[in-house]
Design an enzyme around this catalytic site. Structure first.
Site, PDB file in Angstrom:
ATOM      1  N   ASP A 195       0.861  -1.181   0.000  1.00 48.96           N
ATOM      2  CA  ASP A 195       0.000   0.000   0.000  1.00 48.96           C
ATOM      3  C   ASP A 195       0.896   1.229   0.000  1.00 48.96           C
ATOM      4  O   ASP A 195       2.123   1.114  -0.102  1.00 48.96           O
ATOM      5  CB  ASP A 195      -0.951   0.004   1.201  1.00 48.96           C
ATOM      6  CG  ASP A 195      -2.316   0.588   0.849  1.00 48.96           C
ATOM      7  OD1 ASP A 195      -2.366   1.789   0.510  1.00 48.96           O
ATOM      8  OD2 ASP A 195      -3.321  -0.137   0.906  1.00 48.96           O
ATOM      9  N   HIS A 265      -3.005   3.248  -4.501  1.00 49.84           N
ATOM     10  CA  HIS A 265      -2.362   2.755  -3.282  1.00 49.84           C
ATOM     11  C   HIS A 265      -0.947   2.245  -3.589  1.00 49.84           C
ATOM     12  O   HIS A 265      -0.527   1.193  -3.079  1.00 49.84           O
ATOM     13  CB  HIS A 265      -3.203   1.650  -2.631  1.00 49.84           C
ATOM     14  CG  HIS A 265      -4.494   2.147  -2.044  1.00 49.84           C
ATOM     15  ND1 HIS A 265      -4.554   2.830  -0.853  1.00 49.84           N
ATOM     16  CD2 HIS A 265      -5.772   2.081  -2.509  1.00 49.84           C
ATOM     17  CE1 HIS A 265      -5.814   3.149  -0.584  1.00 49.84           C
ATOM     18  NE2 HIS A 265      -6.574   2.720  -1.580  1.00 49.84           N
ATOM     19  N   GLU A 333     -10.238   2.769  -4.886  1.00 46.80           N
ATOM     20  CA  GLU A 333      -9.872   4.158  -4.586  1.00 46.80           C
ATOM     21  C   GLU A 333      -8.733   4.663  -5.479  1.00 46.80           C
ATOM     22  O   GLU A 333      -7.725   5.164  -4.992  1.00 46.80           O
ATOM     23  CB  GLU A 333      -9.484   4.294  -3.105  1.00 46.80           C
ATOM     24  CG  GLU A 333     -10.613   3.929  -2.161  1.00 46.80           C
ATOM     25  CD  GLU A 333     -10.217   4.000  -0.701  1.00 46.80           C
ATOM     26  OE1 GLU A 333     -11.042   4.469   0.117  1.00 46.80           O
ATOM     27  OE2 GLU A 333      -9.088   3.592  -0.360  1.00 46.80           O
TER      28      GLU A 333
END
Length: 532
Positions: A195, A265, A333
């Site tokens: 991440d 990410h 995201e």
């Protein structure tokens, strides 16, 4: 030695079988048809009055299952497993031919002993986990209630996800989580290894991912992004540590799914190899491993360099996680701000005849098809359904955005031919508060009590539901294994029953009653529940 069960008003009955003098304890409390406090609740239980005493732990069966008895039952009883022939063992474990499902089992406790049957070792393992919960300590030693159990899970994917990027968990802590999962027949471990805040597993072709990507100069302290602890943070797993964890998971019949999150990410990867990012967006472009939390802006470039990097990483991941049929490639995201300013990204979009917002789908499609060539199945977060590209139909979609409506997202997945795993934020995000007002540990926010976890849905419109899992995002699980225990349990046990019984679960009040009787299990296996 064989024990004869004799139902009588007498307190002690003596019986002779062959030349052995046998003793069976029967009293009024043993003749009551007491409910068994089992989690998850089995599909069918027939309780028979009385108990079988266990003067020893003698067993016959596959050696791998005898080791399970030695690890999970023997320490409770303060003894060790005595391997015997089938006709002299108290516990007899049998692999049987037939068309039974992989995880189903039969368990029969009589006055003569215990017989466990299943078509696979996984089924026998489940039977042993149930048997462990049936053990009772009597005045004269350990006993088992007489019962017949037929059991099989409703859903085949029952798991937990652990984020080790935001906060790292030592191999011993990961193994502790796996062993606790096994107690409740959870069988999938989703390992979120990359991440923005850190890269945690080695890739031989890209050593900087560990040299630079596993290190961050500080970590957000509390809930304000500008508050940093100014403490350097540098953690990653070695190949040997990962292999050791995988070996344990296999022995516990837990399937491990690693995650390489892309194309968003990705700040830790870009900090390690800046050419993977959108370096042409401005002169002030200095990526570093993220020190704060949230959905951040650094995204892999849709360039040939980044696509080849993605494929190389996935190839090494498939080799390291050789027995893992699924690999998670993220897709959640994904910001498009950098792409919209990057000449290289705009050119890639134009060349592929897609909008900037659809570049995510293009990159995920290439990654998923590469995994298909490696004989692996890709898993994505449900955001990827809007990517505008056709992922391979076997690609699994994890539904996490519960505010979109599970039926709505499920129908969209079904329309594209994808099965789903349920991971709805409103029910399964175990980083939320569970005890408003008096927690010994921090949480990300929100409120997810045990009762709400137990009400987790198990359907999503027309989609084929493989299963359900809980999410342990670790922004605020920063105090090691005890903190992790506190957030995972007992909510993980509630989720285990949801996945095992689905619509047949008997209700929260009944679950709570059984959970009270299971609290000693957590103490025995040194699981920290705090004051919950």
């Amino acid at each position: 030695m064989r024990l004869q069960y004799l139902q009588s008003a007498a307190k002690w009955i003596w019986s002779i079988e062959g030349s052995s003098l046998l003793q069976v304890h029967v009293d009024k409390s043993m003749l009551r048809n007491e409910a068994l406090a089992l989690i998850p609740q089995p599909r069918s239980v027939r309780r028979i009055p009385g108990f079988l005493e266990l003067p020893e732990l003698s067993a016959h069966g596959p050696s791998s299952l005898l080791r399970v008895l030695d690890e999970f039952l023997a320490p409770m009883m303060g003894t060790s497993v005595q391997e015997r022939e089938a006709d002299t063992a108290l516990l007899s474990l049998h692999l049987t031919a037939g068309d039974a499902s992989e995880e189903s089992y039969l368990l029969n406790v009589t006055g003569q002993g215990v017989r466990l049957e299943a078509a696979t070792e996984h089924g026998l393992f489940n039977a042993v986990m149930t048997l462990r919960q049936m053990l009772k300590k009597g005045k004269r030693g350990w006993m088992l209630p007489l019962a017949e159990i037929e059991d099989a899970p409703a859903l085949k994917w029952r798991g937990l996800m652990l984020d080790v990027s935001r906060h790292f968990f030592e191999p011993s802590e990961v193994k502790h989580l796996l062993r606790t999962m096994a107690l409740f027949k959870l069988n999938h471990f989703h390992w979120h290894l990359t991440d923005d805040q850190g890269w945690r597993f080695p890739v031989h072709k890209f050593p900087q991912l560990i040299r630079l990507g596993a290190y961050r100069r500080a970590t957000q302290k509390g809930h304000e992004a500008k508050q940093l602890d100014e403490v350097p943070y540098n953690h990653s797993y070695t190949v040997e540590e990962i292999e050791d964890i995988l070996s344990l998971a296999e022995s516990l019949h837990i399937e491990v799914m690693p995650e390489f999150d892309l194309p968003g990410h990705s700040q830790a990867a870009i900090a390690s190899y800046p050419e993977l990012g959108n370096a042409d967006i401005s002169e002030d472009w200095h990526p570093e491993v993220a020190t704060s939390f949230g959905a951040l802006q650094y995204t892999l470039s849709p360039s040939e360099v980044s696509v080849n990097f993605t494929k190389d990483v996935l190839s090494e991941m498939a080799q390291l996680f050789a027995k893992s049929p699924y690999i998670h490639i993220g897709g959640d995201e994904v910001p498009t701000e950098q792409w919209s300013k990057s000449r290289r990204a705009l050119a890639a979009a134009q060349e592929s005849h897609v909008s900037v917002k659809k570049l995510e789908g293009l990159m995920l499609e290439k990654a998923a098809k590469h995994l298909q060539g490696l004989r692996r199945t890709a898993v994505v977060w449900d955001d990827a359904l809007s990517g505008g590209r056709q992922l391979p139909k076997e690609t699994v979609v994890m539904i996490w955005r519960s505010w979109e409506g599970l039926a709505t997202v499920g129908n969209k997945a079904a329309a594209q031919g994808h099965p789903v795993v349920l991971a709805p934020q409103a029910y399964t995000y175990l980083d939320q508060w569970q005890d408003l007002g008096h927690s010994q540990f921090d949480a990300i926010g929100g409120y997810l009590p045990l009762s709400k976890v137990y009400e987790s849905p198990t359907s999503a419109g027309e989609a084929e539901v493989l299963g359900i899992q809980g999410q342990l995002w670790s922004e605020y699980i920063r105090e090691g294994g005890r903190n992790l225990d506190f957030m995972a349990w007992p909510r993980g046990a509630a989720l285990a029953e949801v996945a095992w019984a689905a619509a047949a679960r008997p209700g929260f009040a009944d679950f709570e009653r059984r959970l009270r009787q299971r609290r000693e299990d957590f103490k025995l296996f040194q699981v920290n529940l705090g004051e919950i």
